[in-house]
Structures are given as C-alpha cells and as structure tokens.
Design a protein around this motif. Structure first.
Motif, PDB file in Angstrom:
ATOM      1  N   LEU A  39       6.734 -12.504   2.031  1.00 19.77           N
ATOM      2  CA  LEU A  39       7.225 -13.054   0.780  1.00 19.77           C
ATOM      3  C   LEU A  39       6.680 -12.301  -0.434  1.00 19.77           C
ATOM      4  CD1 LEU A  39       8.688 -15.447  -0.632  1.00 19.77           C
ATOM      5  CD2 LEU A  39       6.554 -16.687  -0.477  1.00 19.77           C
ATOM      6  N   TYR A  40       5.513 -11.692  -0.306  1.00 14.24           N
ATOM      7  CA  TYR A  40       4.844 -11.065  -1.443  1.00 14.24           C
ATOM      8  C   TYR A  40       5.544  -9.803  -1.926  1.00 14.24           C
ATOM      9  CZ  TYR A  40       1.186 -14.264  -0.115  1.00 14.24           C
ATOM     10  OH  TYR A  40       0.494 -15.385   0.195  1.00 14.24           O
ATOM     11  N   PHE A  41       6.539  -9.320  -1.208  1.00 16.32           N
ATOM     12  CA  PHE A  41       7.222  -8.103  -1.632  1.00 16.32           C
ATOM     13  C   PHE A  41       7.939  -8.289  -2.956  1.00 16.32           C
ATOM     14  CE2 PHE A  41      10.843  -5.312  -1.986  1.00 16.32           C
ATOM     15  CZ  PHE A  41      10.208  -4.100  -1.886  1.00 16.32           C
ATOM     16  N   LYS A  42       8.329  -9.481  -3.297  1.00  9.95           N
ATOM     17  CA  LYS A  42       9.073  -9.741  -4.537  1.00  9.95           C
ATOM     18  C   LYS A  42       8.366  -9.163  -5.757  1.00  9.95           C
ATOM     19  CE  LYS A  42      11.245 -14.031  -3.123  1.00  9.95           C
ATOM     20  NZ  LYS A  42      11.370 -15.456  -3.422  1.00  9.95           N
ATOM     21  N   HIS A  43       7.067  -9.143  -5.710  1.00  9.19           N
ATOM     22  CA  HIS A  43       6.295  -8.717  -6.877  1.00  9.19           C
ATOM     23  C   HIS A  43       5.849  -7.267  -6.785  1.00  9.19           C
ATOM     24  CE1 HIS A  43       6.324 -12.927  -7.783  1.00  9.19           C
ATOM     25  NE2 HIS A  43       5.745 -13.188  -6.627  1.00  9.19           N
ATOM     26  N   SER A  44       6.322  -6.556  -5.781  1.00 11.42           N
ATOM     27  CA  SER A  44       5.858  -5.201  -5.562  1.00 11.42           C
ATOM     28  C   SER A  44       6.848  -4.179  -6.114  1.00 11.42           C
ATOM     29  CB  SER A  44       5.651  -4.962  -4.074  1.00 11.42           C
ATOM     30  OG  SER A  44       5.186  -3.667  -3.862  1.00 11.42           O
ATOM     31  N   ASN A  45       6.320  -3.078  -6.591  1.00  8.06           N
ATOM     32  CA  ASN A  45       7.122  -1.963  -7.069  1.00  8.06           C
ATOM     33  C   ASN A  45       7.511  -1.098  -5.869  1.00  8.06           C
ATOM     34  OD1 ASN A  45       8.177   0.229  -8.385  1.00  8.06           O
ATOM     35  ND2 ASN A  45       6.354   0.626  -9.628  1.00  8.06           N
ATOM     36  N   ASN A  46       8.694  -0.464  -5.912  1.00 11.17           N
ATOM     37  CA  ASN A  46       9.164   0.339  -4.778  1.00 11.17           C
ATOM     38  C   ASN A  46       8.249   1.517  -4.481  1.00 11.17           C
ATOM     39  OD1 ASN A  46      11.318  -1.305  -4.366  1.00 11.17           O
ATOM     40  ND2 ASN A  46      12.742  -0.051  -5.538  1.00 11.17           N
ATOM     41  N   ILE A  47       7.738   2.172  -5.500  1.00 11.09           N
ATOM     42  CA  ILE A  47       6.859   3.323  -5.291  1.00 11.09           C
ATOM     43  C   ILE A  47       5.552   2.880  -4.652  1.00 11.09           C
ATOM     44  CG2 ILE A  47       5.579   5.150  -6.462  1.00 11.09           C
ATOM     45  CD1 ILE A  47       7.856   5.119  -8.573  1.00 11.09           C
ATOM     46  N   ILE A  48       5.001   1.773  -5.115  1.00  5.88           N
ATOM     47  CA  ILE A  48       3.770   1.247  -4.538  1.00  5.88           C
ATOM     48  C   ILE A  48       4.017   0.804  -3.101  1.00  5.88           C
ATOM     49  CG2 ILE A  48       2.069  -0.621  -4.700  1.00  5.88           C
ATOM     50  CD1 ILE A  48       2.523  -0.508  -7.763  1.00  5.88           C
ATOM     51  N   PHE A  49       5.164   0.170  -2.866  1.00  9.43           N
ATOM     52  CA  PHE A  49       5.522  -0.274  -1.521  1.00  9.43           C
ATOM     53  C   PHE A  49       5.621   0.912  -0.562  1.00  9.43           C
ATOM     54  CE2 PHE A  49       8.904  -1.317   1.561  1.00  9.43           C
ATOM     55  CZ  PHE A  49       8.255  -2.340   2.235  1.00  9.43           C
ATOM     56  N   ARG A  50       6.238   1.998  -1.005  1.00 10.15           N
ATOM     57  CA  ARG A  50       6.383   3.198  -0.172  1.00 10.15           C
ATOM     58  C   ARG A  50       5.015   3.791   0.170  1.00 10.15           C
ATOM     59  NH1 ARG A  50      10.383   7.703   0.437  1.00 10.15           N
ATOM     60  NH2 ARG A  50      11.892   6.269  -0.426  1.00 10.15           N
ATOM     61  N   ARG A  51       4.108   3.826  -0.799  1.00  7.70           N
ATOM     62  CA  ARG A  51       2.764   4.363  -0.552  1.00  7.70           C
ATOM     63  C   ARG A  51       1.988   3.498   0.442  1.00  7.70           C
ATOM     64  NH1 ARG A  51       1.421   5.720  -6.704  1.00  7.70           N
ATOM     65  NH2 ARG A  51       2.629   7.627  -6.871  1.00  7.70           N
ATOM     66  N   LYS A  52       2.094   2.175   0.289  1.00 12.24           N
ATOM     67  CA  LYS A  52       1.407   1.283   1.217  1.00 12.24           C
ATOM     68  C   LYS A  52       1.953   1.453   2.622  1.00 12.24           C
ATOM     69  CE  LYS A  52      -0.097  -2.346  -1.880  1.00 12.24           C
ATOM     70  NZ  LYS A  52      -0.074  -3.779  -2.163  1.00 12.24           N
ATOM     71  N   LEU A  53       3.258   1.603   2.728  1.00 13.04           N
ATOM     72  CA  LEU A  53       3.887   1.793   4.030  1.00 13.04           C
ATOM     73  C   LEU A  53       3.428   3.092   4.670  1.00 13.04           C
ATOM     74  CD1 LEU A  53       5.931   0.648   6.020  1.00 13.04           C
ATOM     75  CD2 LEU A  53       7.718   1.813   4.753  1.00 13.04           C
ATOM     76  N   GLU A  54       3.369   4.167   3.894  1.00  9.10           N
ATOM     77  CA  GLU A  54       2.893   5.450   4.423  1.00  9.10           C
ATOM     78  C   GLU A  54       1.438   5.353   4.869  1.00  9.10           C
ATOM     79  OE1 GLU A  54       3.686   8.065   1.178  1.00  9.10           O
ATOM     80  OE2 GLU A  54       5.806   8.292   1.714  1.00  9.10           O
ATOM     81  N   ASN A  55       0.610   4.628   4.112  1.00 11.99           N
ATOM     82  CA  ASN A  55      -0.797   4.469   4.488  1.00 11.99           C
ATOM     83  C   ASN A  55      -0.959   3.674   5.774  1.00 11.99           C
ATOM     84  OD1 ASN A  55      -1.746   5.945   2.333  1.00 11.99           O
ATOM     85  ND2 ASN A  55      -1.952   4.163   1.008  1.00 11.99           N
ATOM     86  N   LEU A  56      -0.086   2.700   6.001  1.00  9.25           N
ATOM     87  CA  LEU A  56      -0.158   1.936   7.247  1.00  9.25           C
ATOM     88  C   LEU A  56       0.293   2.777   8.437  1.00  9.25           C
ATOM     89  CD1 LEU A  56       1.186  -1.560   6.148  1.00  9.25           C
ATOM     90  CD2 LEU A  56      -1.155  -0.924   6.667  1.00  9.25           C
ATOM     91  N   TRP A  57       1.317   3.603   8.244  1.00 10.00           N
ATOM     92  CA  TRP A  57       1.813   4.433   9.350  1.00 10.00           C
ATOM     93  C   TRP A  57       0.784   5.474   9.783  1.00 10.00           C
ATOM     94  CZ3 TRP A  57       5.375   2.706  12.237  1.00 10.00           C
ATOM     95  CH2 TRP A  57       6.499   2.071  11.752  1.00 10.00           C
ATOM     96  N   VAL A  58      -0.087   5.910   8.882  1.00  4.31           N
ATOM     97  CA  VAL A  58      -1.087   6.934   9.213  1.00  4.31           C
ATOM     98  C   VAL A  58      -1.958   6.469  10.383  1.00  4.31           C
ATOM     99  CG1 VAL A  58      -3.182   8.047   8.326  1.00  4.31           C
ATOM    100  CG2 VAL A  58      -1.114   7.981   6.938  1.00  4.31           C
ATOM    101  N   ARG A  59      -2.179   5.197  10.525  1.00  6.42           N
ATOM    102  CA  ARG A  59      -3.027   4.676  11.609  1.00  6.42           C
ATOM    103  C   ARG A  59      -2.403   4.864  12.985  1.00  6.42           C
ATOM    104  NH1 ARG A  59      -5.056  -0.882   8.776  1.00  6.42           N
ATOM    105  NH2 ARG A  59      -5.759   0.101   6.870  1.00  6.42           N
ATOM    106  N   TYR A  60      -1.110   5.125  13.029  1.00  9.66           N
ATOM    107  CA  TYR A  60      -0.411   5.292  14.303  1.00  9.66           C
ATOM    108  C   TYR A  60      -0.054   6.747  14.603  1.00  9.66           C
ATOM    109  CZ  TYR A  60       0.107   0.239  14.399  1.00  9.66           C
ATOM    110  OH  TYR A  60      -0.134  -1.099  14.429  1.00  9.66           O
ATOM    111  N   TYR A  61      -0.645   7.686  13.890  1.00  8.54           N
ATOM    112  CA  TYR A  61      -0.388   9.094  14.186  1.00  8.54           C
ATOM    113  C   TYR A  61      -1.023   9.460  15.526  1.00  8.54           C
ATOM    114  CZ  TYR A  61       1.384  10.239   9.510  1.00  8.54           C
ATOM    115  OH  TYR A  61       2.134  10.322   8.373  1.00  8.54           O
ATOM    116  N   ARG A  62      -0.468  10.484  16.164  1.00 12.24           N
ATOM    117  CA  ARG A  62      -1.012  10.975  17.438  1.00 12.24           C
ATOM    118  C   ARG A  62      -2.337  11.656  17.233  1.00 12.24           C
ATOM    119  NH1 ARG A  62       3.928  14.254  19.691  1.00 12.24           N
ATOM    120  NH2 ARG A  62       5.354  13.038  18.529  1.00 12.24           N
TER     121      ARG A  62
END
Length: 105
Positions: free
Chosen positions: A82-105
């Motif tokens: 639900l908290y996405f409503k208050h998030s900016n798209n650029i900030i959201f993209r950066r957070k998503l990229e930071n989370l994906w880094v944990r699953y790199y090979r």
C-alpha cells in the motif's frame, strides 16, 4: 520469462526467501530452468486505479529485463504494498534495483 499459472505462484509462495522494503516484497524460490522467471502481484485494494497498477508493472518488468542475465535461476514474485502511493517512480526504481542486487549470481 513469466510465472503464468496459479500453480507457479503457489510454488513460490509455499517455501520462499523473502526480501522487504517499505513498498515491496520480493519472494524467491529456486527453479530447475536455465533462466529466471518473474511474477507480479498488486492488489486492487492497495492501488485502486488500473493505470497506476500497470505503470508499476511496467517499471518492475523493465528493471527485471535489464538485470535478468545477472540473476540466479529462480522464480521471483514481486508484491507491491500500500505504501507505494507515496513513492516517486525514480525512487521506486532505485529501491527495486537495490533489492535485486541481493539475488545476483
């Protein structure tokens, strides 16, 4: 590269590793394929307008497309809170990229 059926989603939801931030939860479960797959879950209760849900899905798919060759061979489900409503798209993209880094090979 998508999780299409309900069985695929249930497979990931049953026993998965979880990473969270305020806007997102990423669930991961290993698969026996030679590529990662993505599923997206956005509740209509959390984000009511379809155009907003579709925009979020486009951002998630684009980030996944750019990094898919660096990820482990797993099935991933991204759940948007639900908290996405208050998030900016650029900030959201950066957070998503930071989370994906944990699953790199």
């Amino acid at each position: 590269m998508k999780l299409l059926t309900n069985l695929h989603f249930k497979h990931v939801f049953n026993k998965s590793n979880k990473i969270k931030c305020q806007e997102l939860i990423i669930l991961k479960r290993n698969n026996k394929l030679s590529f990662p797959r993505l599923g997206i879950s956005i509740s209509r209760k959390n984000i009511q307008h379809a155009h907003k849900r579709n925009k979020i899905k486009r951002i998630i798919r684009e980030v996944f497309r750019l990094i898919q060759y660096e990820l482990t061979y797993s099935d991933f489900v991204v759940i948007v809170n639900l908290y996405f409503k208050h998030s900016n798209n650029i900030i959201f993209r950066r957070k998503l990229e930071n989370l994906w880094v944990r699953y790199y090979r």
